[in-house]
Design a protein around this motif. Structure first.
Motif, mmCIF file in Angstrom:
data_model
loop_
_atom_site.group_PDB
_atom_site.id
_atom_site.type_symbol
_atom_site.label_atom_id
_atom_site.label_comp_id
_atom_site.label_asym_id
_atom_site.label_seq_id
_atom_site.Cartn_x
_atom_site.Cartn_y
_atom_site.Cartn_z
ATOM 1 N N GLY A 199 0.770 -1.147 0.035
ATOM 2 C CA GLY A 199 -0.104 0.043 -0.028
ATOM 3 C C GLY A 199 0.893 1.386 0.083
ATOM 4 N N LEU A 200 2.041 0.991 -0.016
ATOM 5 C CA LEU A 200 3.019 2.328 0.048
ATOM 6 C C LEU A 200 2.851 3.322 -0.788
ATOM 7 N N ALA A 201 2.860 2.775 -2.105
ATOM 8 C CA ALA A 201 2.902 3.641 -3.506
ATOM 9 C C ALA A 201 1.503 4.201 -3.511
ATOM 10 N N SER A 202 0.267 3.545 -3.270
ATOM 11 C CA SER A 202 -0.876 4.243 -3.276
ATOM 12 C C SER A 202 -1.014 5.296 -2.344
ATOM 13 N N LEU A 203 -0.355 5.265 -1.109
ATOM 14 C CA LEU A 203 -0.528 6.147 -0.040
ATOM 15 C C LEU A 203 0.222 7.382 -0.606
ATOM 16 N N ALA A 204 1.653 7.054 -1.096
ATOM 17 C CA ALA A 204 2.424 8.108 -1.546
ATOM 18 C C ALA A 204 1.610 9.143 -2.571
ATOM 19 N N ALA A 205 1.081 8.333 -3.717
ATOM 20 C CA ALA A 205 0.371 8.969 -5.001
ATOM 21 C C ALA A 205 -0.649 9.826 -4.327
ATOM 22 N N ASP A 206 -1.607 9.310 -3.233
ATOM 23 C CA ASP A 206 -2.580 10.059 -2.764
ATOM 24 C C ASP A 206 -2.186 11.220 -1.995
ATOM 25 N N HIS A 207 -1.209 11.289 -1.220
ATOM 26 C CA HIS A 207 -0.819 12.380 -0.209
ATOM 27 C C HIS A 207 0.095 13.348 -1.111
ATOM 28 N N GLY A 218 9.293 21.185 1.845
ATOM 29 C CA GLY A 218 9.631 20.888 3.088
ATOM 30 C C GLY A 218 8.767 19.842 4.006
ATOM 31 N N VAL A 219 8.753 18.640 4.308
ATOM 32 C CA VAL A 219 7.813 18.151 5.239
ATOM 33 C C VAL A 219 8.389 17.982 6.296
ATOM 34 N N LEU A 220 7.673 18.611 7.563
ATOM 35 C CA LEU A 220 8.269 18.294 8.514
ATOM 36 C C LEU A 220 7.560 17.210 9.316
ATOM 37 N N GLN A 221 8.406 16.400 9.724
ATOM 38 C CA GLN A 221 8.280 15.109 10.362
ATOM 39 C C GLN A 221 8.310 15.304 12.019
ATOM 40 N N PHE A 222 6.918 15.211 12.379
ATOM 41 C CA PHE A 222 6.752 15.689 13.795
ATOM 42 C C PHE A 222 6.696 14.356 14.508
ATOM 43 N N LEU A 235 7.227 8.942 3.076
ATOM 44 C CA LEU A 235 6.717 8.789 1.759
ATOM 45 C C LEU A 235 6.320 10.134 1.121
ATOM 46 N N MET A 236 5.664 10.839 1.762
ATOM 47 C CA MET A 236 5.538 12.096 1.118
ATOM 48 C C MET A 236 6.783 12.938 0.741
ATOM 49 N N ALA A 242 10.907 16.436 -2.119
ATOM 50 C CA ALA A 242 10.937 17.168 -0.872
ATOM 51 C C ALA A 242 11.632 16.724 -0.063
ATOM 52 N N ALA A 243 12.217 17.700 1.137
ATOM 53 C CA ALA A 243 13.038 17.245 2.110
ATOM 54 C C ALA A 243 12.173 16.788 3.249
#
Length: 663
Positions: A199-207, A218-222, A235-236, A242-243
């Motif tokens: 399911g990783l590719a589907s989640l990445a594509a969706d988000h 830049g995606v903040l990984q909180f 994934l995003m 992005a970073a």
């Protein structure tokens, strides 16, 4: 297939579940390596003063992957990762995936007994750790200390190029395990959820599409790395160019998170609603998108944070690869739209849900289907309440080494292709007429507190091991609106008189902080209903008022802190020598206290609340808050890319609490 009620047409929910998209079949290494070929010199990972480009990330992960393979790790093997939060954690997770194995994040700040139990249940092929942490592992645990000179020498001779299929011990396929995340377990032990690459590719594509993420963002990984939201962040970022901006461990208070966003130029963040409430209002000029997950998003938060940017609400259990449904929200959409079926009476399966004014949780993401079913697994009409089931590409394999529990929660799906399964979430929901889902509560005793899934049975099992406890129960209470807390109730063993503080200490030695009740109440007997069952509503509220101390607080900082303690904790009286956590405090309330102190013109670090606890001791730590800067501070730069974080990384090994480690 189960029959539909005669009054219900399948057209609506069938159309809402039409999320199929072909061609999204790839493993995590394939996804990241494809992006690396597109943007090799873009920043991939930011942590404190460290930045790695996509090329450098691969060059760090590939040798470690080859070393793991040389040690015999391959598809379906489990490799635990017990590392301090840093860029090296991302390198390690990616290396395990490149080797073909599944990574198992271990929180190094959890009690030693908890870590030992997790490792015993996982039986990892190897634990990736540091030389300093290795002695804390259970005896006989196989490990690789990444900072050991011998390990460094072995890594130095490995090829840094991406791995080909022939380099692995066996081909890596989407159906192989990608990671194992542990969640609270009703049987008294945490459950290891085995999630595959499927399911990783589907989640990445969706988000990436939904949130509008692109190269240079830049995606903040909180989230912490042992919380599955971290997988979505990774994934995003790493599938879009992005970073991934990793929050430092000591970045806890709202103003610290705000500084992190400003200094790194973060454009996207997924953040729990409770943390969003502590974030100080500001323009945050680079922040284009906020997504919330982990707990109920209120209309008030939407009103505050949606204007001027895009805001999303997402929902999904670990068993469905991070997110199963999502939706964009705005102040105009926070209330139920015209034509929404009005609330119905409780079905008898569980409690009534939140007010209709709260935003919906959304529609299914790419290659995901959701169903709202009754007790016989029949679809309920639109507008009626039922249990939420999830199917699709992101469905986990099940629970590690727990086939009975897997069979109980992962059922054959009567609405899909032969052999398809669906996950019984235990959450109540209902379809709105616009195709959005509303969250309505739980069918069982599982609760969400501060975004954490908590099975009271796990708390009760640990509490029952105390020799002075005869009977016990753990419940979530909300004696003040919006202030939900976990409370333990104990009936003592014959002749025993256990102290609540000692019982909490007993739990703290066995459970992570978010599973330790904020109060333990000792009572003579449990209240019972007419049919002889526990009457939870009749359990007494904990008495959390402070003690009548011999002296009043001193004027100035001490008096201010006593006042704010009482305000944040919701108690009538706090003395200068009362301990914050003995009065029901938790790590989220510590962050809220720091925010209130700052509003009053002072600075207080949440970590000091953990270590000092009492107003008398904390008063000397207060320092005046700086005046707001008239111009934004310039971002730090180096050859790796712009916008580096310049916050110092302090040693806070004594700090405990889930917001340091879980989010």
């Amino acid at each position: 297939m189960n029959p539909l009620p005669a009054t219900e047409s399948p057209a609506a929910w069938v159309a809402w579940n039409d999320t199929a998209r072909e061609g999204l079949h790839a493993t995590l290494p394939e996804l990241v390596e494809a992006q690396t070929r597109k943007t090799p010199d873009h920043p991939a990972v930011h942590y404190d003063r460290t930045v790695l480009t996509y090329r450098e990330l691969g060059a760090r992960a590939n040798p470690l992957a080859r070393l793991l393979i040389a040690r015999g790790a391959g598809p379906e093997d489990l490799v635990a990762v017990a590392l301090p939060r840093s860029a090296e954690t991302v390198v390690a997770h990616l290396a395990v995936a490149k080797a073909g194995a599944a990574y198992v994040p271990i929180d190094i700040d959890h009690p030693q007994a908890r870590i030992a139990a997790l490792l015993a249940s996982v039986a990892p092929h190897t634990v990736l750790t540091t030389a300093a942490l290795a002695p804390q592992l259970p005896a006989g645990t196989p490990y690789l200390a990444l900072d050991d000179p011998a390990s460094a020498a072995l890594l130095a001779v490995q090829d840094a190029a991406d791995l080909a299929g022939a380099d692995r011990l066996a081909p890596l396929r989407p159906e192989h395990a990608a990671y194992v995340i542990h969640t609270s377990g009703s049987t008294g032990a945490p459950k290891g959820v085995v999630v595959t690459h499927a399911g990783l590719a589907s989640l990445a594509a969706d988000h990436i599409e939904r949130f509008g993420i692109g190269a240079g963002d830049g995606v903040l990984q909180f989230a912490s790395f042992h919380f599955d939201c971290s997988v979505g962040d990774l994934l995003m970022a790493l599938c879009s160019g992005a970073a991934l901006i990793i929050r430092p461990r000591d970045c806890l208070a709202g103003h610290e998170v705000a500084a992190l966003i400003e200094r790194t130029g973060a454009t996207h963040v997924t953040i729990p609603p409770q943390v969003l409430t502590a974030l100080p209002p500001a323009d945050y000029g680079t922040l284009r998108t906020i997504a919330t997950a982990g707990d109920v998003l209120t209309a008030a938060l939407v009103d505050q944070w949606a204007p001027g940017r895009r805001m999303f609400n997402a929902y999904g259990p670990t068993e469905a690869t991070v997110d199963a449904v999502a939706t964009e929200v705005s102040p105009a959409r926070a209330a139920s739209p015209a034509g929404t079926v009005p609330g119905t009476a409780a079905t008898g399966i569980g409690p009534a849900g939140p007010a209709a004014a709260d935003p919906p949780i959304g529609r299914p993401v790419v290659n995901t289907q959701v169903y709202v079913l009754d007790a016989d697994l029949h679809p309920v009409p639109v507008g009626e309440e039922g249990e939420l089931f999830i199917a699709g590409a992101g469905l986990a394999r099940g629970y590690l080494n727990q086939p009975g529990l897997t069979a109980e929660r992962f059922l054959p799906c009567p609405f899909g292709r032969p052999g398809a399964r669906m996950y019984r979430t235990g959450d109540l929901a209902r379809w709105r007429v616009d195709g959005e889902l509303e969250f309505r509560g739980r069918v069982d005793q599982q609760v969400k507190i501060r975004g954490f899934r908590i099975e009271p049975g796990e708390v009760e099992a640990a509490l029952a091991t105390h020799p002075q406890v005869a009977h016990c129960v753990a419940v979530a209470r909300e004696d003040r609106p919006g202030a939900k807390r976990l409370v333990g109730y104990v009936v003592p063993a014959a002749g025993a008189a256990p102290e609540p503080a000692a019982l909490r200490a007993h739990l703290a030695a066995r459970l992570p902080d978010h599973l330790v009740p904020s109060a333990v109440v000792v009572i003579d007997a449990f209240p019972l209903s007419r049919n002889g069952k526990l009457d939870r509503a009749a359990l007494p509220a904990p008495e959390l008022a402070g003690t009548a101390t011999a002296r009043a607080p001193r004027p100035g900082p001490e008096h201010l802190l006593c006042t704010l303690f009482a305000e944040v904790l919701g108690v009538t009286r706090v003395g200068p020598d009362d301990a914050f956590f003995d009065l029901g405090g938790d790590s989220v309330l510590a962050i809220r206290l720091a925010a209130r102190v700052r509003e009053a013109g002072w600075l207080l670090a949440p970590r000091d609340v953990f270590t000092l606890q009492r107003a008398a001791a904390l008063a000397d730590r207060l320092t005046p808050a700086p005046e707001p800067a008239t111009e934004p501070a310039p971002a730090a730069t180096n050859a790796g890319g712009p916008g580096l974080l310049t916050l110092s990384q302090e040693d806070i090994d004594d700090l405990t609490g889930e917001w340091a480690n879980e989010f």
